[in-house]
Design an enzyme around this catalytic site. Sequence first.
Site: not given
Length: 380
Positions: A242, A362-364
Amino acid sequence: MDFTLSEEQLMIQEAARDFAQNELLPGVIERDDAQEFPADQVKKMGELGFLGMMVDPKYGGSGLDMLSYVIVMEELSKVDASASVVVSVNNSLVCWGLETYGSEAQKQKYLTPLATGEVIGAFCLSEPEAGSDATSQQTTAIDHGNHYVLNGTKNWITNGSSAEIYLVIAQTDKEKGSKGINVLIVEKGMEGFEIGPKENKLGIRGSDTHSLNFNDVKVPKENRIGEDGFGFKFAMKTIAGGRIGIASQALGIAAGAYELAKNYAKQRKAFGTEIANHQAIAFKLADMYTHIGAARLLVYKAACDKDNGLNYDVSGAMAKLYASQVAMDTTIEAVQIHGGNGFVKDYHVERLMRDAKITQIYEGTSEIQKIVISRSLLRE
Protein backbone atom coordinates in the site's frame (compact mmCIF):
# COMPACT_ATOMS: atom_id res chain seq x y z
CA MET A 1 16.98 -0.69 -15.08
CA ASP A 2 14.85 0.42 -18.01
CA PHE A 3 11.73 2.38 -17.03
CA THR A 4 10.61 2.98 -20.60
CA LEU A 5 6.86 2.45 -20.63
CA SER A 6 5.40 -0.17 -22.93
CA GLU A 7 2.81 0.70 -25.55
CA GLU A 8 0.12 -0.77 -23.29
CA GLN A 9 1.30 1.27 -20.31
CA LEU A 10 1.32 4.45 -22.39
CA MET A 11 -2.27 3.74 -23.44
CA ILE A 12 -3.26 3.18 -19.80
CA GLN A 13 -1.52 6.42 -18.83
CA GLU A 14 -3.39 8.32 -21.52
CA ALA A 15 -6.72 6.80 -20.47
CA ALA A 16 -6.12 7.79 -16.85
CA ARG A 17 -5.02 11.30 -17.87
CA ASP A 18 -8.12 11.79 -20.01
CA PHE A 19 -10.36 10.55 -17.22
CA ALA A 20 -8.73 12.87 -14.70
CA GLN A 21 -9.14 15.91 -16.93
CA ASN A 22 -12.64 15.14 -18.23
CA GLU A 23 -14.27 13.44 -15.24
CA LEU A 24 -12.38 14.43 -12.09
CA LEU A 25 -11.41 18.03 -12.78
CA PRO A 26 -14.96 19.36 -13.30
CA GLY A 27 -16.36 19.97 -9.84
CA VAL A 28 -13.25 18.96 -7.91
CA ILE A 29 -13.10 22.27 -6.02
CA GLU A 30 -16.80 22.06 -5.16
CA ARG A 31 -16.49 18.45 -3.98
CA ASP A 32 -13.56 19.40 -1.76
CA ASP A 33 -15.46 22.35 -0.32
CA ALA A 34 -18.59 20.27 0.37
CA GLN A 35 -16.63 17.19 1.54
CA GLU A 36 -18.56 15.24 -1.12
CA PHE A 37 -17.56 11.67 -1.91
CA PRO A 38 -16.97 11.32 -5.69
CA ALA A 39 -19.51 8.50 -6.06
CA ASP A 40 -20.22 8.96 -9.78
CA GLN A 41 -16.53 9.19 -10.60
CA VAL A 42 -15.73 6.09 -8.52
CA LYS A 43 -18.38 4.14 -10.41
CA LYS A 44 -16.82 5.18 -13.71
CA MET A 45 -13.35 4.23 -12.45
CA GLY A 46 -14.74 0.78 -11.71
CA GLU A 47 -16.08 0.54 -15.26
CA LEU A 48 -12.63 1.46 -16.59
CA GLY A 49 -11.03 -1.30 -14.51
CA PHE A 50 -9.15 1.05 -12.17
CA LEU A 51 -10.48 -0.56 -8.98
CA GLY A 52 -9.10 -4.05 -9.60
CA MET A 53 -6.08 -3.32 -11.72
CA MET A 54 -3.82 -6.14 -10.55
CA VAL A 55 -6.54 -8.73 -9.93
CA ASP A 56 -6.65 -11.82 -12.13
CA PRO A 57 -9.27 -11.43 -14.90
CA LYS A 58 -10.98 -14.64 -13.70
CA TYR A 59 -12.07 -12.60 -10.66
CA GLY A 60 -13.10 -9.59 -12.73
CA GLY A 61 -9.81 -7.72 -12.55
CA SER A 62 -7.65 -6.12 -15.23
CA GLY A 63 -4.66 -8.42 -14.67
CA LEU A 64 -2.13 -5.59 -14.98
CA ASP A 65 1.22 -5.04 -13.29
CA MET A 66 2.09 -2.78 -10.37
CA LEU A 67 3.83 -0.26 -12.62
CA SER A 68 0.63 0.26 -14.62
CA TYR A 69 -1.20 0.81 -11.35
CA VAL A 70 1.19 3.50 -10.10
CA ILE A 71 1.00 5.24 -13.49
CA VAL A 72 -2.77 5.46 -13.10
CA MET A 73 -2.43 6.62 -9.51
CA GLU A 74 -0.09 9.43 -10.54
CA GLU A 75 -2.42 10.72 -13.27
CA LEU A 76 -5.52 10.64 -11.07
CA SER A 77 -3.69 12.26 -8.15
CA LYS A 78 -2.58 15.20 -10.28
CA VAL A 79 -6.20 16.29 -10.21
CA ASP A 80 -8.09 14.68 -7.31
CA ALA A 81 -6.38 12.84 -4.46
CA SER A 82 -9.77 12.17 -2.85
CA ALA A 83 -10.64 9.97 -5.82
CA SER A 84 -7.22 8.39 -6.18
CA VAL A 85 -7.14 7.25 -2.55
CA VAL A 86 -10.24 5.13 -3.28
CA VAL A 87 -8.26 3.45 -6.06
CA SER A 88 -5.30 2.98 -3.73
CA VAL A 89 -7.27 1.42 -0.88
CA ASN A 90 -9.37 -0.84 -3.09
CA ASN A 91 -6.37 -2.11 -5.06
CA SER A 92 -3.53 -2.20 -2.54
CA LEU A 93 -5.19 -2.79 0.81
CA VAL A 94 -8.29 -4.79 -0.02
CA CYS A 95 -8.11 -6.63 -3.36
CA TRP A 96 -4.43 -7.56 -3.06
CA GLY A 97 -4.79 -9.11 0.38
CA LEU A 98 -7.91 -11.03 -0.58
CA GLU A 99 -6.39 -12.39 -3.78
CA THR A 100 -3.04 -13.26 -2.18
CA TYR A 101 -4.25 -14.83 1.06
CA GLY A 102 -7.99 -15.42 0.75
CA SER A 103 -9.68 -18.75 0.17
CA GLU A 104 -11.28 -19.55 -3.17
CA ALA A 105 -14.71 -19.12 -1.64
CA GLN A 106 -13.73 -15.69 -0.27
CA LYS A 107 -12.41 -14.64 -3.65
CA GLN A 108 -15.56 -15.70 -5.44
CA LYS A 109 -17.83 -13.99 -2.92
CA TYR A 110 -15.90 -10.81 -2.17
CA LEU A 111 -13.00 -10.24 -4.56
CA THR A 112 -15.02 -10.29 -7.77
CA PRO A 113 -17.44 -7.47 -6.86
CA LEU A 114 -14.53 -5.46 -5.46
CA ALA A 115 -12.38 -5.87 -8.57
CA THR A 116 -15.21 -4.90 -10.93
CA GLY A 117 -16.14 -1.85 -8.86
CA GLU A 118 -19.61 -3.17 -8.06
CA VAL A 119 -18.67 -2.39 -4.45
CA ILE A 120 -15.63 -0.85 -2.77
CA GLY A 121 -13.75 -1.99 0.29
CA ALA A 122 -12.07 -0.61 3.40
CA PHE A 123 -9.03 -1.69 5.41
CA CYS A 124 -9.50 -1.38 9.16
CA LEU A 125 -6.28 -1.38 11.18
CA SER A 126 -5.93 1.98 12.97
CA GLU A 127 -7.50 2.50 16.39
CA PRO A 128 -7.56 5.41 18.87
CA GLU A 129 -4.60 3.83 20.71
CA ALA A 130 -3.07 1.78 17.89
CA GLY A 131 -1.95 3.79 14.88
CA SER A 132 1.73 3.36 14.09
CA ASP A 133 1.93 0.78 16.91
CA ALA A 134 -0.21 -1.81 15.14
CA THR A 135 0.54 -4.51 17.72
CA SER A 136 -1.50 -2.64 20.34
CA GLN A 137 -4.87 -3.71 18.98
CA GLN A 138 -7.75 -3.25 21.41
CA THR A 139 -10.47 -4.48 19.06
CA THR A 140 -11.16 -8.10 19.96
CA ALA A 141 -12.47 -11.06 17.98
CA ILE A 142 -13.35 -13.77 20.48
CA ASP A 143 -13.59 -17.30 19.11
CA HIS A 144 -17.03 -18.85 19.68
CA GLY A 145 -16.56 -22.02 17.68
CA ASN A 146 -18.22 -21.40 14.33
CA HIS A 147 -17.99 -17.61 14.57
CA TYR A 148 -16.11 -14.72 16.16
CA VAL A 149 -17.68 -12.00 18.29
CA LEU A 150 -16.13 -8.69 17.30
CA ASN A 151 -15.94 -5.70 19.67
CA GLY A 152 -14.03 -2.45 19.42
CA THR A 153 -13.47 0.76 17.51
CA LYS A 154 -11.49 1.54 14.39
CA ASN A 155 -10.73 5.08 13.29
CA TRP A 156 -9.34 7.01 10.32
CA ILE A 157 -10.96 4.47 7.99
CA THR A 158 -10.89 5.53 4.34
CA ASN A 159 -14.13 4.65 2.49
CA GLY A 160 -15.63 4.32 5.97
CA SER A 161 -19.27 4.84 4.97
CA SER A 162 -19.03 4.10 1.23
CA ALA A 163 -17.56 0.62 1.50
CA GLU A 164 -19.58 -2.58 1.57
CA ILE A 165 -16.73 -4.94 2.52
CA TYR A 166 -14.34 -4.30 5.42
CA LEU A 167 -11.12 -6.13 6.31
CA VAL A 168 -10.89 -5.78 10.09
CA ILE A 169 -7.75 -6.53 12.09
CA ALA A 170 -8.58 -7.70 15.62
CA GLN A 171 -6.99 -9.39 18.64
CA THR A 172 -8.15 -12.93 19.37
CA ASP A 173 -5.56 -13.90 21.99
CA LYS A 174 -3.77 -11.00 23.73
CA GLU A 175 -1.32 -13.36 25.44
CA LYS A 176 0.12 -14.28 22.03
CA GLY A 177 0.77 -10.64 21.11
CA SER A 178 1.17 -10.13 17.37
CA LYS A 179 0.61 -13.86 16.80
CA GLY A 180 -2.83 -13.64 18.37
CA ILE A 181 -4.24 -11.23 15.79
CA ASN A 182 -6.66 -12.17 13.00
CA VAL A 183 -8.18 -10.46 9.98
CA LEU A 184 -11.91 -10.84 9.40
CA ILE A 185 -14.12 -9.92 6.46
CA VAL A 186 -17.03 -7.86 7.75
CA GLU A 187 -20.00 -6.86 5.62
CA LYS A 188 -21.90 -3.61 5.95
CA GLY A 189 -25.22 -4.35 7.58
CA MET A 190 -24.00 -7.01 9.98
CA GLU A 191 -25.85 -6.60 13.27
CA GLY A 192 -23.88 -4.50 15.76
CA PHE A 193 -21.69 -2.84 13.10
CA GLU A 194 -22.11 0.94 13.22
CA ILE A 195 -20.45 3.69 11.19
CA GLY A 196 -19.32 6.60 13.35
CA PRO A 197 -19.02 10.30 12.56
CA LYS A 198 -17.28 11.57 9.45
CA GLU A 199 -13.97 13.32 10.08
CA ASN A 200 -13.65 17.00 9.12
CA LYS A 201 -10.22 16.92 7.53
CA LEU A 202 -7.56 19.35 6.31
CA GLY A 203 -7.14 17.56 2.98
CA ILE A 204 -8.58 14.78 0.81
CA ARG A 205 -11.90 16.17 1.97
CA GLY A 206 -13.88 14.32 -0.70
CA SER A 207 -12.71 11.01 0.76
CA ASP A 208 -15.07 9.78 3.48
CA THR A 209 -13.05 9.03 6.59
CA HIS A 210 -14.98 7.60 9.54
CA SER A 211 -14.62 5.77 12.81
CA LEU A 212 -16.27 2.34 12.94
CA ASN A 213 -17.84 0.69 15.97
CA PHE A 214 -18.27 -3.05 16.45
CA ASN A 215 -20.66 -4.15 19.20
CA ASP A 216 -20.94 -7.94 19.53
CA VAL A 217 -20.77 -8.40 15.77
CA LYS A 218 -20.99 -12.09 14.85
CA VAL A 219 -18.55 -12.85 12.04
CA PRO A 220 -18.63 -16.37 10.52
CA LYS A 221 -15.44 -18.38 10.92
CA GLU A 222 -15.20 -18.74 7.14
CA ASN A 223 -14.67 -14.95 6.99
CA ARG A 224 -11.26 -15.21 8.62
CA ILE A 225 -8.45 -14.77 6.09
CA GLY A 226 -5.61 -17.24 6.55
CA GLU A 227 -4.74 -19.38 9.51
CA ASP A 228 -5.45 -18.44 13.11
CA GLY A 229 -3.01 -15.72 14.18
CA PHE A 230 -2.18 -14.60 10.64
CA GLY A 231 -3.74 -11.14 10.96
CA PHE A 232 -0.69 -9.10 11.93
CA LYS A 233 1.45 -10.57 9.17
CA PHE A 234 -1.41 -9.96 6.74
CA ALA A 235 -1.61 -6.32 7.81
CA MET A 236 2.14 -5.69 7.50
CA LYS A 237 2.42 -7.38 4.09
CA THR A 238 -0.60 -5.48 2.82
CA ILE A 239 0.60 -2.10 4.07
CA ALA A 240 4.05 -2.66 2.53
CA GLY A 241 2.43 -2.75 -0.90
CA GLY A 242 0.00 0.00 0.00
CA ARG A 243 2.91 2.34 0.63
CA ILE A 244 3.79 2.16 -3.06
CA GLY A 245 0.27 3.28 -3.89
CA ILE A 246 0.50 6.25 -1.53
CA ALA A 247 3.97 7.09 -2.87
CA SER A 248 2.46 7.26 -6.36
CA GLN A 249 -0.34 9.43 -5.00
CA ALA A 250 2.23 11.81 -3.52
CA LEU A 251 4.11 11.79 -6.83
CA GLY A 252 0.91 12.72 -8.66
CA ILE A 253 0.07 15.54 -6.26
CA ALA A 254 3.57 16.97 -6.74
CA ALA A 255 3.44 16.61 -10.52
CA GLY A 256 0.02 18.24 -10.68
CA ALA A 257 1.21 21.20 -8.60
CA TYR A 258 4.33 21.57 -10.73
CA GLU A 259 2.33 21.65 -13.97
CA LEU A 260 0.00 24.31 -12.59
CA ALA A 261 2.92 26.40 -11.32
CA LYS A 262 4.81 26.16 -14.61
CA ASN A 263 1.78 27.15 -16.68
CA TYR A 264 0.99 30.03 -14.33
CA ALA A 265 4.59 31.26 -14.40
CA LYS A 266 4.56 31.32 -18.20
CA GLN A 267 1.43 33.51 -18.23
CA ARG A 268 1.73 35.78 -15.21
CA LYS A 269 3.69 38.96 -15.83
CA ALA A 270 5.65 41.09 -13.36
CA PHE A 271 8.29 43.75 -13.98
CA GLY A 272 7.60 43.70 -17.71
CA THR A 273 7.94 39.99 -18.42
CA GLU A 274 6.48 36.57 -17.58
CA ILE A 275 7.58 35.58 -14.09
CA ALA A 276 9.07 32.35 -15.49
CA ASN A 277 11.79 34.56 -16.95
CA HIS A 278 12.89 35.67 -13.49
CA GLN A 279 15.66 33.46 -12.15
CA ALA A 280 14.03 33.18 -8.71
CA ILE A 281 11.00 31.47 -10.29
CA ALA A 282 12.90 29.55 -12.95
CA PHE A 283 15.14 27.98 -10.31
CA LYS A 284 12.12 26.97 -8.25
CA LEU A 285 10.68 25.17 -11.28
CA ALA A 286 14.02 23.48 -11.95
CA ASP A 287 14.21 22.20 -8.37
CA MET A 288 10.60 21.00 -8.45
CA TYR A 289 11.08 19.13 -11.72
CA THR A 290 14.30 17.49 -10.53
CA HIS A 291 12.86 16.29 -7.24
CA ILE A 292 9.72 14.96 -8.94
CA GLY A 293 11.91 13.05 -11.39
CA ALA A 294 13.87 11.49 -8.55
CA ALA A 295 10.67 10.57 -6.73
CA ARG A 296 9.28 8.96 -9.87
CA LEU A 297 12.36 6.77 -10.19
CA LEU A 298 11.99 5.59 -6.59
CA VAL A 299 8.28 4.86 -7.08
CA TYR A 300 8.87 3.00 -10.33
CA LYS A 301 11.72 1.02 -8.72
CA ALA A 302 9.47 -0.09 -5.86
CA ALA A 303 6.71 -1.06 -8.30
CA CYS A 304 9.16 -3.06 -10.42
CA ASP A 305 10.54 -4.80 -7.32
CA LYS A 306 7.02 -5.95 -6.50
CA ASP A 307 6.32 -6.98 -10.08
CA ASN A 308 9.55 -9.01 -10.21
CA GLY A 309 8.91 -10.83 -6.94
CA LEU A 310 11.70 -9.01 -5.10
CA ASN A 311 11.54 -7.71 -1.55
CA TYR A 312 9.91 -4.28 -1.72
CA ASP A 313 9.68 -3.41 1.97
CA VAL A 314 12.60 -0.98 1.84
CA SER A 315 12.14 0.31 -1.70
CA GLY A 316 8.47 0.98 -0.95
CA ALA A 317 9.36 2.77 2.27
CA MET A 318 11.99 4.86 0.49
CA ALA A 319 9.54 5.76 -2.26
CA LYS A 320 6.86 6.84 0.19
CA LEU A 321 9.27 8.74 2.44
CA TYR A 322 10.79 10.72 -0.40
CA ALA A 323 7.73 11.21 -2.61
CA SER A 324 5.63 12.49 0.28
CA GLN A 325 8.30 15.05 1.18
CA VAL A 326 8.51 16.10 -2.48
CA ALA A 327 4.73 16.48 -2.53
CA MET A 328 4.84 18.83 0.46
CA ASP A 329 7.80 20.85 -0.82
CA THR A 330 6.44 21.13 -4.36
CA THR A 331 2.93 22.17 -3.38
CA ILE A 332 4.26 24.81 -1.00
CA GLU A 333 6.42 26.24 -3.77
CA ALA A 334 3.49 26.07 -6.22
CA VAL A 335 1.44 28.22 -3.86
CA GLN A 336 4.40 30.63 -3.56
CA ILE A 337 4.75 30.94 -7.32
CA HIS A 338 1.05 31.74 -7.60
CA GLY A 339 1.45 34.45 -4.96
CA GLY A 340 -1.86 35.71 -3.60
CA ASN A 341 -3.74 33.67 -6.20
CA GLY A 342 -2.24 30.52 -4.74
CA PHE A 343 -3.99 31.22 -1.47
CA VAL A 344 -7.48 30.98 -2.97
CA LYS A 345 -9.37 27.91 -4.10
CA ASP A 346 -9.85 28.79 -7.76
CA TYR A 347 -6.24 28.02 -8.67
CA HIS A 348 -6.20 24.47 -7.20
CA VAL A 349 -2.72 24.61 -5.66
CA GLU A 350 -3.91 25.36 -2.12
CA ARG A 351 -5.99 22.17 -2.26
CA LEU A 352 -3.04 20.16 -3.53
CA MET A 353 -0.94 21.52 -0.66
CA ARG A 354 -3.58 20.43 1.85
CA ASP A 355 -3.89 17.02 0.20
CA ALA A 356 -0.12 16.50 0.19
CA LYS A 357 0.21 16.46 3.98
CA ILE A 358 -1.68 13.22 4.50
CA THR A 359 0.81 11.32 2.33
CA GLN A 360 3.37 11.82 5.11
CA ILE A 361 0.99 10.28 7.64
CA TYR A 362 -1.26 7.48 6.44
CA GLU A 363 -0.12 3.93 5.68
CA GLY A 364 2.88 4.59 7.85
CA THR A 365 4.19 8.00 8.88
CA SER A 366 7.48 9.29 7.51
CA GLU A 367 9.03 8.38 10.86
CA ILE A 368 7.85 4.78 10.47
CA GLN A 369 9.39 4.66 6.98
CA LYS A 370 12.71 5.73 8.47
CA ILE A 371 12.43 2.93 11.03
CA VAL A 372 11.79 0.39 8.27
CA ILE A 373 14.72 1.66 6.21
CA SER A 374 17.20 2.02 9.07
CA ARG A 375 16.44 -1.39 10.57
CA SER A 376 17.10 -2.99 7.21
CA LEU A 377 20.38 -1.12 6.83
CA LEU A 378 21.56 -2.10 10.30
CA ARG A 379 20.73 -5.78 9.73
CA GLU A 380 23.02 -5.93 6.72
